[in-house]
Design a protein around this motif. Structure first.
Motif, PDB file in Angstrom:
ATOM      1  N   HIS A 121       0.833  -1.214   0.000  1.00  0.00           N
ATOM      2  CA  HIS A 121       0.000   0.000   0.000  1.00  0.00           C
ATOM      3  C   HIS A 121       0.871   1.269   0.000  1.00  0.00           C
ATOM      4  O   HIS A 121       0.592   2.221  -0.737  1.00  0.00           O
ATOM      5  CB  HIS A 121      -0.933  -0.015   1.210  1.00  0.00           C
ATOM      6  CG  HIS A 121      -1.867   1.150   1.271  1.00  0.00           C
ATOM      7  ND1 HIS A 121      -2.800   1.413   0.279  1.00  0.00           N
ATOM      8  CD2 HIS A 121      -2.011   2.149   2.178  1.00  0.00           C
ATOM      9  CE1 HIS A 121      -3.469   2.514   0.595  1.00  0.00           C
ATOM     10  NE2 HIS A 121      -3.008   2.976   1.736  1.00  0.00           N
ATOM     11  N   ILE A 138       1.012   4.366  -2.613  1.00  0.00           N
ATOM     12  CA  ILE A 138       0.934   5.804  -2.304  1.00  0.00           C
ATOM     13  C   ILE A 138       2.095   6.539  -2.976  1.00  0.00           C
ATOM     14  O   ILE A 138       1.910   7.587  -3.593  1.00  0.00           O
ATOM     15  CB  ILE A 138       0.950   6.045  -0.775  1.00  0.00           C
ATOM     16  CG1 ILE A 138      -0.324   5.479  -0.122  1.00  0.00           C
ATOM     17  CG2 ILE A 138       1.088   7.539  -0.466  1.00  0.00           C
ATOM     18  CD1 ILE A 138      -0.354   5.607   1.408  1.00  0.00           C
ATOM     19  N   GLU A 175       1.436   7.022  -6.553  1.00  0.00           N
ATOM     20  CA  GLU A 175       0.436   8.066  -6.771  1.00  0.00           C
ATOM     21  C   GLU A 175       1.069   9.464  -6.611  1.00  0.00           C
ATOM     22  O   GLU A 175       0.797  10.369  -7.415  1.00  0.00           O
ATOM     23  CB  GLU A 175      -0.686   7.868  -5.749  1.00  0.00           C
ATOM     24  CG  GLU A 175      -1.980   8.562  -6.113  1.00  0.00           C
ATOM     25  CD  GLU A 175      -3.063   8.281  -5.069  1.00  0.00           C
ATOM     26  OE1 GLU A 175      -3.240   7.119  -4.680  1.00  0.00           O
ATOM     27  OE2 GLU A 175      -3.708   9.252  -4.642  1.00  0.00           O
ATOM     28  N   GLN A 234      -4.500  15.722   1.010  1.00  0.00           N
ATOM     29  CA  GLN A 234      -4.703  14.269   1.122  1.00  0.00           C
ATOM     30  C   GLN A 234      -4.591  13.893   2.611  1.00  0.00           C
ATOM     31  O   GLN A 234      -3.608  13.299   3.046  1.00  0.00           O
ATOM     32  CB  GLN A 234      -3.655  13.544   0.274  1.00  0.00           C
ATOM     33  CG  GLN A 234      -3.832  13.856  -1.210  1.00  0.00           C
ATOM     34  CD  GLN A 234      -2.644  13.459  -2.062  1.00  0.00           C
ATOM     35  OE1 GLN A 234      -2.600  12.386  -2.621  1.00  0.00           O
ATOM     36  NE2 GLN A 234      -1.675  14.342  -2.146  1.00  0.00           N
ATOM     37  N   TYR A 275      -3.355  10.426   3.861  1.00  0.00           N
ATOM     38  CA  TYR A 275      -1.917  10.201   3.670  1.00  0.00           C
ATOM     39  C   TYR A 275      -1.113  11.045   4.663  1.00  0.00           C
ATOM     40  O   TYR A 275      -0.052  10.629   5.131  1.00  0.00           O
ATOM     41  CB  TYR A 275      -1.487  10.544   2.233  1.00  0.00           C
ATOM     42  CG  TYR A 275      -2.073   9.626   1.180  1.00  0.00           C
ATOM     43  CD1 TYR A 275      -2.683   8.428   1.513  1.00  0.00           C
ATOM     44  CD2 TYR A 275      -1.990   9.963  -0.171  1.00  0.00           C
ATOM     45  CE1 TYR A 275      -3.212   7.596   0.548  1.00  0.00           C
ATOM     46  CE2 TYR A 275      -2.515   9.132  -1.150  1.00  0.00           C
ATOM     47  CZ  TYR A 275      -3.132   7.950  -0.789  1.00  0.00           C
ATOM     48  OH  TYR A 275      -3.645   7.121  -1.747  1.00  0.00           O
ATOM     49  N   PHE A 314      -1.597  -0.594  -6.171  1.00  0.00           N
ATOM     50  CA  PHE A 314      -3.020  -0.580  -5.813  1.00  0.00           C
ATOM     51  C   PHE A 314      -3.796  -1.677  -6.569  1.00  0.00           C
ATOM     52  O   PHE A 314      -4.814  -2.167  -6.084  1.00  0.00           O
ATOM     53  CB  PHE A 314      -3.646   0.786  -6.106  1.00  0.00           C
ATOM     54  CG  PHE A 314      -3.232   1.868  -5.135  1.00  0.00           C
ATOM     55  CD1 PHE A 314      -2.737   1.564  -3.873  1.00  0.00           C
ATOM     56  CD2 PHE A 314      -3.355   3.214  -5.479  1.00  0.00           C
ATOM     57  CE1 PHE A 314      -2.358   2.567  -2.979  1.00  0.00           C
ATOM     58  CE2 PHE A 314      -2.989   4.216  -4.595  1.00  0.00           C
ATOM     59  CZ  PHE A 314      -2.479   3.893  -3.344  1.00  0.00           C
ATOM     60  N   SER A 321      -6.791   3.168   5.242  1.00  0.00           N
ATOM     61  CA  SER A 321      -6.314   3.795   4.007  1.00  0.00           C
ATOM     62  C   SER A 321      -6.473   2.835   2.814  1.00  0.00           C
ATOM     63  O   SER A 321      -6.863   3.246   1.717  1.00  0.00           O
ATOM     64  CB  SER A 321      -4.854   4.223   4.186  1.00  0.00           C
ATOM     65  OG  SER A 321      -4.372   4.874   3.043  1.00  0.00           O
ATOM     66  N   GLN A 351      -9.004   3.353  -0.407  1.00  0.00           N
ATOM     67  CA  GLN A 351      -8.452   3.218  -1.757  1.00  0.00           C
ATOM     68  C   GLN A 351      -9.204   2.164  -2.570  1.00  0.00           C
ATOM     69  O   GLN A 351      -9.273   2.245  -3.794  1.00  0.00           O
ATOM     70  CB  GLN A 351      -6.971   2.837  -1.631  1.00  0.00           C
ATOM     71  CG  GLN A 351      -6.190   2.887  -2.907  1.00  0.00           C
ATOM     72  CD  GLN A 351      -6.204   4.297  -3.475  1.00  0.00           C
ATOM     73  OE1 GLN A 351      -5.974   5.260  -2.769  1.00  0.00           O
ATOM     74  NE2 GLN A 351      -6.524   4.426  -4.744  1.00  0.00           N
ATOM     75  N   HIS A 352      -9.726   1.145  -1.901  1.00  0.00           N
ATOM     76  CA  HIS A 352     -10.417   0.034  -2.576  1.00  0.00           C
ATOM     77  C   HIS A 352     -11.804  -0.125  -1.975  1.00  0.00           C
ATOM     78  O   HIS A 352     -12.026  -1.039  -1.171  1.00  0.00           O
ATOM     79  CB  HIS A 352      -9.656  -1.281  -2.377  1.00  0.00           C
ATOM     80  CG  HIS A 352      -8.239  -1.248  -2.868  1.00  0.00           C
ATOM     81  ND1 HIS A 352      -7.205  -0.737  -2.125  1.00  0.00           N
ATOM     82  CD2 HIS A 352      -7.680  -1.665  -4.028  1.00  0.00           C
ATOM     83  CE1 HIS A 352      -6.071  -0.844  -2.809  1.00  0.00           C
ATOM     84  NE2 HIS A 352      -6.323  -1.401  -3.964  1.00  0.00           N
TER      85      HIS A 352
END
Lengths: 259, 259
Positions: free
Chosen positions: A177, A181, A184, A238, A241, B213, B251, B255-256
């Protein structure tokens, strides 16, 4: 050993092929979905396809259950095997007791500790296989099967396997994960992900050789508050995050108190 | 290109050796610590050792500053170089403007994006080198030098470098910390760390090939609340790790979203 495989997903696929290659005969493959059992039976040349969990007449000594965790209880409630057969599930998170209800079987666990995708071949030799058995006599035949495909075979209790699974969530699921991030964040800044790959590979290589806490780098462990605050500002749109950044920095600093 | 190196740490060490090997002449090495500058000069055969930042008489066109971030401002305030010389710092987190005060110099950044340890040889060929220059004319000679040691040379602005650094904190520093937690959890359960290594390596290999992801696995993405609660119970005596587990699971789930 004559083996029957219950399930047709990634684990069934790779484990079945590895066992076949090591000389075991895969006699039957079960899946509730016709196309799935047919597809797997094409890979496992000696296997017939089954659409029932009544396997009392199947000529096998080992029945490997490789189904999603959520389906395990239902499969265990329906499965019938020849008296004295070994039945093993292949799940990391489920206890041995999940197979308690299977009458006349020697219940056990045969857990290959790896993440599998059908499209990606794996070398079983280096995959740890974690065994557990309700009665000691089951362990020896399971060890023979495991040793025939892997060089890393361990006996691990359900309790320890649960701790191992927790550790794997941190080391693999959460790590993945964080890598997502970072990808992204690079996309947002219009930077290619390839830029970070050598650094990621070296970080992992170091963490394999030494205790990761001993080679921790970055602004948190340096107590570099200026950089930390600039990073939090970059993450202001965000907030989740931002929270992850703050909590992991705090955890690093608790682990490495200021000298 | 005749080069002078300011600093004697891991970056100075590896960069100096790579430049020497590519045929550049390292004419001088500065460090405030006599044993450090002597040690590095022994590796860089043509280099004299300097104990002063007044380098106006040094016959070099390139001055590479490889000092800790915290020392950069003080070095930049004291450094004197021949008129027109290129001065580059090698920091990922510091802006180009950190060198503003150096009179008569063409200030720039020459940032090798890797984590270095003296004891571990590195292959510079695959290390991205990120360049930035105050005036465009400086860029070409810097590119020639960078291309002579690496196949991955990019021009990246201070702003983008800051975003890159933030992404690297997630991908490397935080990832390393999670690997440390997993190692601690294994130790607590009296399990060898080697058990997790094949899984970690496969996780990273997958994350390099696809967007992480898209290949997320584990209880959080499966919305497996039973397993999540068992894991939180296992962490009850380690509240900070429990918080990390909860926040990262949250988180992942944001995200999912559940299908």
């Amino acid at each position: 050993m004559n083996t029957s495989i219950i399930g047709s997903g990634n684990v069934a696929w790779h484990l079945g092929k590895a066992l076949q290659q090591a000389g075991h005969k895969i006699v039957a493959v079960y899946s509730p979905t016709p196309s799935h059992r047919k597809e797997l039976a094409e890979e496992l040349v000696s296997a017939m396809t089954l659409d029932s969990l009544d396997m009392r007449n199947i000529d096998a000594e080992l029945f490997l259950i490789a189904v999603p965790d959520a389906a395990l209880a239902s499969v265990a409630a329906q499965l019938q095997v020849p008296a004295g057969a070994i039945v093993a599930h292949t799940s990391g998170s489920q206890p041995l007791a999940a197979l308690r209800g299977i009458a006349g079987a020697q219940t056990s666990v045969f857990y290959p500790l790896q993440t599998f995708s059908k499209s990606k071949p794996v070398d079983f030799k280096n995959i740890p296989i974690l065994l557990e058995a309700t009665v000691p006599e089951t362990l020896h035949p399971l060890q023979l099967v495991a040793n025939s495909i892997s060089e890393q075979v361990y006996e691990v209790s359900s309790t320890k396997r649960k701790h191992l699974h927790l550790a794997a969530v941190f080391a693999c699921n959460f790590t993945n994960h964080l890598l997502g991030i970072s990808r992204e964040l690079l996309q947002q800044a219009d930077l290619p992900y390839t830029l970070l790959q050598p650094l990621i590979q070296e970080t992992i290589a170091k963490a394999m050789q030494q205790h990761p806490f001993d080679v921790q780098t970055g602004p948190a462990v340096r107590q570099d508050q200026n950089v930390i605050e600039e990073h939090l500002k970059l993450l202001q749109d965000q907030p989740l995050y931002q929270q992850v950044y703050q909590l992991l920095s705090q955890s690093i600093q608790v682990q490495h108190p200021k000298e």
